[in-house]
Design an enzyme around this catalytic site. Sequence first.
Site, short mmCIF file in Angstrom:
data_model
loop_
_atom_site.label_atom_id
_atom_site.label_comp_id
_atom_site.label_asym_id
_atom_site.label_seq_id
_atom_site.Cartn_x
_atom_site.Cartn_y
_atom_site.Cartn_z
N SER A 30 6.65 4.05 -1.12
CA SER A 30 5.26 3.78 -0.72
C SER A 30 4.82 4.64 0.45
O SER A 30 5.45 4.63 1.51
CB SER A 30 5.11 2.30 -0.34
OG SER A 30 5.31 1.46 -1.44
N HIS A 83 7.95 -0.89 -10.03
CA HIS A 83 8.64 -2.01 -9.39
C HIS A 83 8.80 -3.16 -10.38
O HIS A 83 7.96 -3.36 -11.27
CB HIS A 83 7.85 -2.52 -8.18
CG HIS A 83 7.67 -1.51 -7.10
ND1 HIS A 83 6.72 -0.52 -7.17
CD2 HIS A 83 8.33 -1.33 -5.92
CE1 HIS A 83 6.79 0.23 -6.06
NE2 HIS A 83 7.76 -0.24 -5.30
N TYR A 85 8.34 -6.26 -9.79
CA TYR A 85 7.27 -7.25 -9.64
C TYR A 85 5.99 -6.88 -10.40
O TYR A 85 5.11 -7.72 -10.59
CB TYR A 85 6.94 -7.50 -8.17
CG TYR A 85 6.41 -6.31 -7.41
CD1 TYR A 85 5.12 -5.81 -7.62
CD2 TYR A 85 7.20 -5.69 -6.44
CE1 TYR A 85 4.64 -4.72 -6.91
CE2 TYR A 85 6.72 -4.60 -5.73
CZ TYR A 85 5.44 -4.13 -5.96
OH TYR A 85 4.97 -3.05 -5.26
N ALA A 113 9.63 2.26 1.70
CA ALA A 113 9.04 1.61 2.86
C ALA A 113 9.65 0.22 2.96
O ALA A 113 9.83 -0.46 1.95
CB ALA A 113 7.53 1.52 2.70
N MET A 211 11.32 -4.14 -1.69
CA MET A 211 11.18 -4.60 -3.07
C MET A 211 11.57 -3.54 -4.08
O MET A 211 11.07 -3.53 -5.21
CB MET A 211 9.72 -5.04 -3.32
CG MET A 211 9.20 -6.06 -2.32
SD MET A 211 7.41 -6.32 -2.51
CE MET A 211 7.07 -7.23 -0.98
N ASN A 235 6.74 -1.74 8.97
CA ASN A 235 6.22 -2.93 9.64
C ASN A 235 7.40 -3.79 10.07
O ASN A 235 8.50 -3.68 9.52
CB ASN A 235 5.30 -3.72 8.70
CG ASN A 235 6.01 -4.13 7.41
OD1 ASN A 235 6.08 -3.34 6.46
ND2 ASN A 235 6.56 -5.33 7.38
N HIS A 247 -0.45 -4.32 3.00
CA HIS A 247 0.06 -3.07 2.41
C HIS A 247 -0.59 -1.84 3.03
O HIS A 247 0.04 -0.78 3.11
CB HIS A 247 -0.17 -3.08 0.89
CG HIS A 247 0.48 -1.93 0.19
ND1 HIS A 247 1.85 -1.76 0.11
CD2 HIS A 247 -0.06 -0.85 -0.46
CE1 HIS A 247 2.12 -0.66 -0.56
NE2 HIS A 247 0.99 -0.08 -0.91
#
Length: 283
Positions: A30, A83, A85, A113, A211, A235, A247
Site C-alpha cells: 500500500s 488481499h 479480505y 504497510a 493484512m 501508523n 487508510h
Amino acid sequence: MTILPELDEAVRVIRQQIPMLPGVGVVLGSGLGGWADELSDVVKVPYATIPGMPRPAVEGHAGFLCAGRVGDVPVACLQGRAHLYEGHPLARVVFGVRVLARLGCRAVLLTNAAGGINHGFAAGDLMLIVDHLNLMGTNPLVGPNDDALGKRFPDMTYAHDPRLLALARAAARDAGVALREGVYAGLLGPTYETPAEIRMLRTLGADAVGMSTVPEIIALRHMGVPAAAVSCVTNLAAGLTQRELDHKEVEETARQARARFTALLSAWVRRAGAELAAGSAAS
C-alpha cells in the site's frame, strides 16, 4: 487439481511482453508502488491481461506487473497485490508471487504497510520482518498438495530467508537508512485491530501488524524460493494514539517515507542480484 497450467499460461503471456528474464522479484504494498516507476527500461503488463491474475481493488495498489532493471539487475515487480479480505480465494492471493517464481525469479523481496505495535516504533519507520505470526485463520497450502510446486509439509524455520535478511541489513547501511527489525502479525482484515487485539498481539511477540505478506511468504517457501520482507510502519496501531485509524493516513505516511524506502529497496535488489549472479558464476 494442479494450478500449473494456469500459472504457465500467465507466464507465457507475460514473457511475450517483457524483454528480459528476471532474477529478483519484488512485491509493492500500500502506497509503495511508486518504486516500480523508477525502474530502467520499465515495461508494464496490466493484471487484467494476465490469465488468472487477481485485480486489487484497494486504493494505492495499481495492478501492474512491471519488468525493468535496477542497475544491472533484471527485476519483475508486482505493483500492488490482492488481499484475502477483498474476497479472493487464497490461491488467487498468492497467484502473483507464484507467477514471479515461475518467471524465473530466484529471490523475492516483499513490502507492505503495517501498523506499529512495538512501543519503540514511530510512523515512517522501516522494519525488516524476521519472523511472522499467521493469524489469518487459513493457509495458502490448505487442500490437496500440488507436488509439482512443493512438498506437503514445508518447514517454516527459515521462511524469512537468513541470507536475504543479511543482505537487507547491508543494504540499509549502503543507503544510510535506519532499519528496525521485528515480528509481523498477519490478520485477515479489513477492519483495523481493536486496542485489546493489539495488546494481545504484543503479548504474543508481534512488533507490527498488517493484512498481507504472510500467505505470500508461505507460498514462496512452499516453492523453495528465498523470500524476505520489509514493512513501512505507516501508523501506530489502535490504542497507541488517540486518533482513529484511516487508510489515507497509511498512504500519506508511505508517501513521506518514499525516499528512504526507495533507497533501501533499490540497494537490497542490487545486493540480492549480485549474490544471485555470483552464485550462477560459481556453479
